[in-house]
Motif scaffolding. Structure first.
Motif, PDB file in Angstrom:
ATOM      1  N   VAL A 243       0.970  -1.248   0.124  1.00  0.00           N
ATOM      2  CA  VAL A 243      -0.053  -0.159   0.106  1.00  0.00           C
ATOM      3  C   VAL A 243       0.905   1.237   0.103  1.00  0.00           C
ATOM      4  O   VAL A 243       1.783   1.383   0.691  1.00  0.00           O
ATOM      5  CB  VAL A 243      -0.981   0.123   1.304  1.00  0.00           C
ATOM      6  CG1 VAL A 243      -1.633   1.221   1.157  1.00  0.00           C
ATOM      7  CG2 VAL A 243      -1.934  -1.051   1.297  1.00  0.00           C
ATOM      8  N   GLY A 244       0.753   2.296  -0.974  1.00  0.00           N
ATOM      9  CA  GLY A 244       1.389   3.493  -1.070  1.00  0.00           C
ATOM     10  C   GLY A 244       0.524   4.604  -0.222  1.00  0.00           C
ATOM     11  O   GLY A 244      -0.318   4.293   0.929  1.00  0.00           O
ATOM     12  N   ALA A 245       0.830   5.730  -0.660  1.00  0.00           N
ATOM     13  CA  ALA A 245       0.170   7.159  -0.028  1.00  0.00           C
ATOM     14  C   ALA A 245      -1.262   7.108  -0.142  1.00  0.00           C
ATOM     15  O   ALA A 245      -1.823   6.491  -1.101  1.00  0.00           O
ATOM     16  CB  ALA A 245       0.894   8.063  -0.638  1.00  0.00           C
ATOM     17  N   VAL A 246      -1.825   7.745   0.799  1.00  0.00           N
ATOM     18  CA  VAL A 246      -3.407   8.014   0.804  1.00  0.00           C
ATOM     19  C   VAL A 246      -3.734   9.197  -0.017  1.00  0.00           C
ATOM     20  O   VAL A 246      -2.909  10.216  -0.179  1.00  0.00           O
ATOM     21  CB  VAL A 246      -3.761   8.423   2.103  1.00  0.00           C
ATOM     22  CG1 VAL A 246      -5.252   8.728   2.157  1.00  0.00           C
ATOM     23  CG2 VAL A 246      -3.919   7.039   2.997  1.00  0.00           C
ATOM     24  N   THR A 247      -4.580   9.069  -1.035  1.00  0.00           N
ATOM     25  CA  THR A 247      -4.508   9.989  -2.154  1.00  0.00           C
ATOM     26  C   THR A 247      -6.167  10.744  -1.958  1.00  0.00           C
ATOM     27  O   THR A 247      -6.191  11.715  -2.476  1.00  0.00           O
ATOM     28  CB  THR A 247      -4.634   9.392  -3.376  1.00  0.00           C
ATOM     29  OG1 THR A 247      -5.233   8.512  -3.641  1.00  0.00           O
ATOM     30  CG2 THR A 247      -3.025   8.909  -3.629  1.00  0.00           C
ATOM     31  N   ALA A 248      -6.975   9.994  -1.252  1.00  0.00           N
ATOM     32  CA  ALA A 248      -8.301  10.449  -0.961  1.00  0.00           C
ATOM     33  C   ALA A 248      -9.043   9.911   0.275  1.00  0.00           C
ATOM     34  O   ALA A 248      -8.776   8.638   0.562  1.00  0.00           O
ATOM     35  CB  ALA A 248      -9.154  10.475  -2.206  1.00  0.00           C
ATOM     36  N   ILE A 249      -9.660  10.596   1.074  1.00  0.00           N
ATOM     37  CA  ILE A 249     -10.139  10.054   2.259  1.00  0.00           C
ATOM     38  C   ILE A 249     -11.748  10.868   2.644  1.00  0.00           C
ATOM     39  O   ILE A 249     -11.722  12.169   2.060  1.00  0.00           O
ATOM     40  CB  ILE A 249      -9.161  10.135   3.589  1.00  0.00           C
ATOM     41  CG1 ILE A 249     -10.026   9.536   4.527  1.00  0.00           C
ATOM     42  CG2 ILE A 249      -9.132  11.575   3.952  1.00  0.00           C
ATOM     43  CD1 ILE A 249      -9.227   9.290   5.803  1.00  0.00           C
ATOM     44  N   SER A 250     -12.577  10.070   2.867  1.00  0.00           N
ATOM     45  CA  SER A 250     -13.886  11.001   3.325  1.00  0.00           C
ATOM     46  C   SER A 250     -14.442  10.176   4.265  1.00  0.00           C
ATOM     47  O   SER A 250     -14.177   9.116   4.644  1.00  0.00           O
ATOM     48  CB  SER A 250     -14.999  10.647   2.035  1.00  0.00           C
ATOM     49  OG  SER A 250     -16.091  11.016   2.502  1.00  0.00           O
ATOM     50  N   SER A 251     -14.986  10.850   5.144  1.00  0.00           N
ATOM     51  CA  SER A 251     -15.822  10.359   6.196  1.00  0.00           C
ATOM     52  C   SER A 251     -17.305   9.638   6.020  1.00  0.00           C
ATOM     53  O   SER A 251     -17.893   8.923   6.902  1.00  0.00           O
ATOM     54  CB  SER A 251     -16.154  11.592   7.632  1.00  0.00           C
ATOM     55  OG  SER A 251     -17.257  12.624   6.802  1.00  0.00           O
ATOM     56  N   GLY A 252     -17.491   9.723   4.782  1.00  0.00           N
ATOM     57  CA  GLY A 252     -18.764   8.982   4.198  1.00  0.00           C
ATOM     58  C   GLY A 252     -18.209   8.319   2.838  1.00  0.00           C
ATOM     59  O   GLY A 252     -17.082   7.922   2.826  1.00  0.00           O
ATOM     60  N   GLN A 253     -19.183   8.256   1.944  1.00  0.00           N
ATOM     61  CA  GLN A 253     -19.122   7.560   0.774  1.00  0.00           C
ATOM     62  C   GLN A 253     -18.246   8.428  -0.304  1.00  0.00           C
ATOM     63  O   GLN A 253     -18.798   9.612  -0.323  1.00  0.00           O
ATOM     64  CB  GLN A 253     -20.179   6.937   0.086  1.00  0.00           C
ATOM     65  CG  GLN A 253     -20.969   6.061   0.942  1.00  0.00           C
ATOM     66  CD  GLN A 253     -22.189   5.665   0.217  1.00  0.00           C
ATOM     67  OE1 GLN A 253     -22.239   5.653  -0.783  1.00  0.00           O
ATOM     68  NE2 GLN A 253     -22.957   5.081   0.992  1.00  0.00           N
ATOM     69  N   LEU A 254     -17.089   8.076  -0.775  1.00  0.00           N
ATOM     70  CA  LEU A 254     -16.379   8.883  -1.966  1.00  0.00           C
ATOM     71  C   LEU A 254     -17.372   9.039  -3.022  1.00  0.00           C
ATOM     72  O   LEU A 254     -17.801   7.954  -3.631  1.00  0.00           O
ATOM     73  CB  LEU A 254     -15.419   8.462  -2.189  1.00  0.00           C
ATOM     74  CG  LEU A 254     -13.877   8.527  -1.183  1.00  0.00           C
ATOM     75  CD1 LEU A 254     -12.782   8.042  -1.509  1.00  0.00           C
ATOM     76  CD2 LEU A 254     -13.835  10.111  -0.788  1.00  0.00           C
ATOM     77  N   ARG A 255     -17.846  10.206  -3.516  1.00  0.00           N
ATOM     78  CA  ARG A 255     -18.770  10.383  -4.422  1.00  0.00           C
ATOM     79  C   ARG A 255     -18.070   9.803  -5.880  1.00  0.00           C
ATOM     80  O   ARG A 255     -16.631   9.978  -6.045  1.00  0.00           O
ATOM     81  CB  ARG A 255     -19.082  11.712  -4.969  1.00  0.00           C
ATOM     82  CG  ARG A 255     -19.818  12.539  -3.536  1.00  0.00           C
ATOM     83  CD  ARG A 255     -20.255  13.666  -4.046  1.00  0.00           C
ATOM     84  NE  ARG A 255     -21.259  13.700  -4.979  1.00  0.00           N
ATOM     85  CZ  ARG A 255     -21.702  15.090  -5.349  1.00  0.00           C
ATOM     86  NH1 ARG A 255     -21.169  16.224  -4.904  1.00  0.00           N
ATOM     87  NH2 ARG A 255     -22.436  15.073  -6.531  1.00  0.00           N
ATOM     88  N   ASN A 256     -18.803   9.515  -6.782  1.00  0.00           N
ATOM     89  CA  ASN A 256     -18.398   9.001  -8.101  1.00  0.00           C
ATOM     90  C   ASN A 256     -17.681   7.545  -7.987  1.00  0.00           C
ATOM     91  O   ASN A 256     -18.289   6.776  -8.630  1.00  0.00           O
ATOM     92  CB  ASN A 256     -17.453  10.033  -8.853  1.00  0.00           C
ATOM     93  CG  ASN A 256     -17.885  11.376  -8.991  1.00  0.00           C
ATOM     94  OD1 ASN A 256     -19.184  11.518  -9.268  1.00  0.00           O
ATOM     95  ND2 ASN A 256     -17.253  12.313  -8.841  1.00  0.00           N
ATOM     96  N   LEU A 257     -16.746   7.345  -7.322  1.00  0.00           N
ATOM     97  CA  LEU A 257     -16.030   6.141  -7.095  1.00  0.00           C
ATOM     98  C   LEU A 257     -17.299   5.208  -6.501  1.00  0.00           C
ATOM     99  O   LEU A 257     -17.182   3.984  -7.203  1.00  0.00           O
ATOM    100  CB  LEU A 257     -14.870   6.289  -6.290  1.00  0.00           C
ATOM    101  CG  LEU A 257     -13.680   6.924  -6.939  1.00  0.00           C
ATOM    102  CD1 LEU A 257     -12.556   7.028  -5.809  1.00  0.00           C
ATOM    103  CD2 LEU A 257     -13.415   5.902  -7.935  1.00  0.00           C
ATOM    104  N   THR A 258     -17.774   5.579  -5.545  1.00  0.00           N
ATOM    105  CA  THR A 258     -18.880   4.608  -4.784  1.00  0.00           C
ATOM    106  C   THR A 258     -20.140   4.437  -5.480  1.00  0.00           C
ATOM    107  O   THR A 258     -20.546   3.095  -5.790  1.00  0.00           O
ATOM    108  CB  THR A 258     -19.066   4.993  -3.378  1.00  0.00           C
ATOM    109  OG1 THR A 258     -19.491   6.454  -3.319  1.00  0.00           O
ATOM    110  CG2 THR A 258     -17.764   5.110  -2.353  1.00  0.00           C
ATOM    111  N   ASN A 259     -20.626   5.643  -6.106  1.00  0.00           N
ATOM    112  CA  ASN A 259     -22.134   5.444  -6.332  1.00  0.00           C
ATOM    113  C   ASN A 259     -21.924   5.105  -8.215  1.00  0.00           C
ATOM    114  O   ASN A 259     -22.631   4.225  -8.613  1.00  0.00           O
ATOM    115  CB  ASN A 259     -22.459   6.720  -6.559  1.00  0.00           C
ATOM    116  CG  ASN A 259     -22.905   6.757  -4.843  1.00  0.00           C
ATOM    117  OD1 ASN A 259     -23.095   5.919  -4.113  1.00  0.00           O
ATOM    118  ND2 ASN A 259     -22.969   8.308  -4.604  1.00  0.00           N
ATOM    119  N   ALA A 260     -21.217   5.870  -8.781  1.00  0.00           N
ATOM    120  CA  ALA A 260     -20.882   5.525 -10.270  1.00  0.00           C
ATOM    121  C   ALA A 260     -20.420   4.351 -10.707  1.00  0.00           C
ATOM    122  O   ALA A 260     -20.824   3.639 -11.625  1.00  0.00           O
ATOM    123  CB  ALA A 260     -20.474   6.789 -11.073  1.00  0.00           C
TER     124      ALA A 260
END
Length: 242
Positions: free
Chosen positions: A182-199
């Protein structure tokens, strides 16, 4: 020409979704932090209500109950409107139409007098005595209770840290399955990440539906008991793959 245009329009949503994906190898995971803690404060909400054909008499009953609630809180170290062990606040009295037992449609409407009460109990050693005193009084209805923590923000931070560690563990397990890291964190959200999770559909179906919590109807609730708090925090994270 029209056929080519129709195909282009049909492919457009896929192109929009693909544009939201990172242009590097990544792992998308969710993490959850869960804590069961005992509360150190409680809140009580209820109505004081009275009905009488003489509205002034109903108002007098409500005023008498208000005075009794204030006296009860004072006995337990509380002071109306002050930051003490038990604080009580009252809303102005209001008139509400009452269902009449008189079948005559021409009968005059009947009204009851109500006042909403909110109590904050900051010392839960006083909880039982306060609740017993309230439950023994007439003209009290629509009661509900809840509990909390004075250091809620600190607890939320601890939960978030636990959830992030859980996401890191999940990501490392997935990467190791392919001989990667595992490399660096590039995105984090306290809920669902938009687009990636839904779309794109990367969200595990049952992960966010697994909410922990308890609830009880007022009729079945034990108002004297102090209920533990079950708090959860979720995070959605994207890691680079080494």
């Amino acid at each position: 020409m029209l056929k080519k245009l129709a195909v282009a329009v049909a492919l457009l949503p896929l192109a929009v979704q693909a544009s939201n994906l990172p242009d590097y190898p990544f792992i998308h995971v969710g993490g959850e932090g869960f804590l069961r803690v005992m509360p150190d404060m409680g809140e009580i909400d209820f109505d004081i209500s009275a009905f009488d054909a003489d509205t002034n008499a109903a108002v007098a009953v409500v005023q008498a109950r208000v005075a009794e609630v204030q006296a009860l809180l004072a006995e337990q170290g509380g002071d109306p409107g002050q930051d003490t062990e038990a604080e009580v606040s009252f809303r102005d009295m209001r008139k509400e139409m009452r269902k009449s037992a008189n079948p005559d449609p021409n009968a005059s409407p009947e009204y009851e007098i109500r006042s909403a009460v909110h109590i904050v109990v900051r010392d839960l050693t006083k909880w039982t005595a306060i609740m017993q005193g309230l439950l023994s009084k007439p003209n009290i209805d629509h009661m509900s209770t809840g509990f909390g923590k004075k250091d809620r923000l600190q607890t939320e931070q601890e939960l978030t840290a636990v959830a992030i560690k859980d996401a890191q563990r999940r990501a490392e397990g997935m990467a190791a399955g392919f001989g990667k890291k595992v490399g660096a964190v590039t995105a984090i959200s306290s809920g669902q990440l938009r687009n990636l999770t839904n779309a794109v559909g990367l969200l595990p179906v049952d992960f966010y539906n697994n909410r922990r919590g308890t609830s009880a109807k007022s009729a079945d609730k034990d108002f004297l008991s102090i209920q533990s708090l079950q708090w959860s925090q979720t995070v959605d994270v994207i890691f680079r793959i080494k």
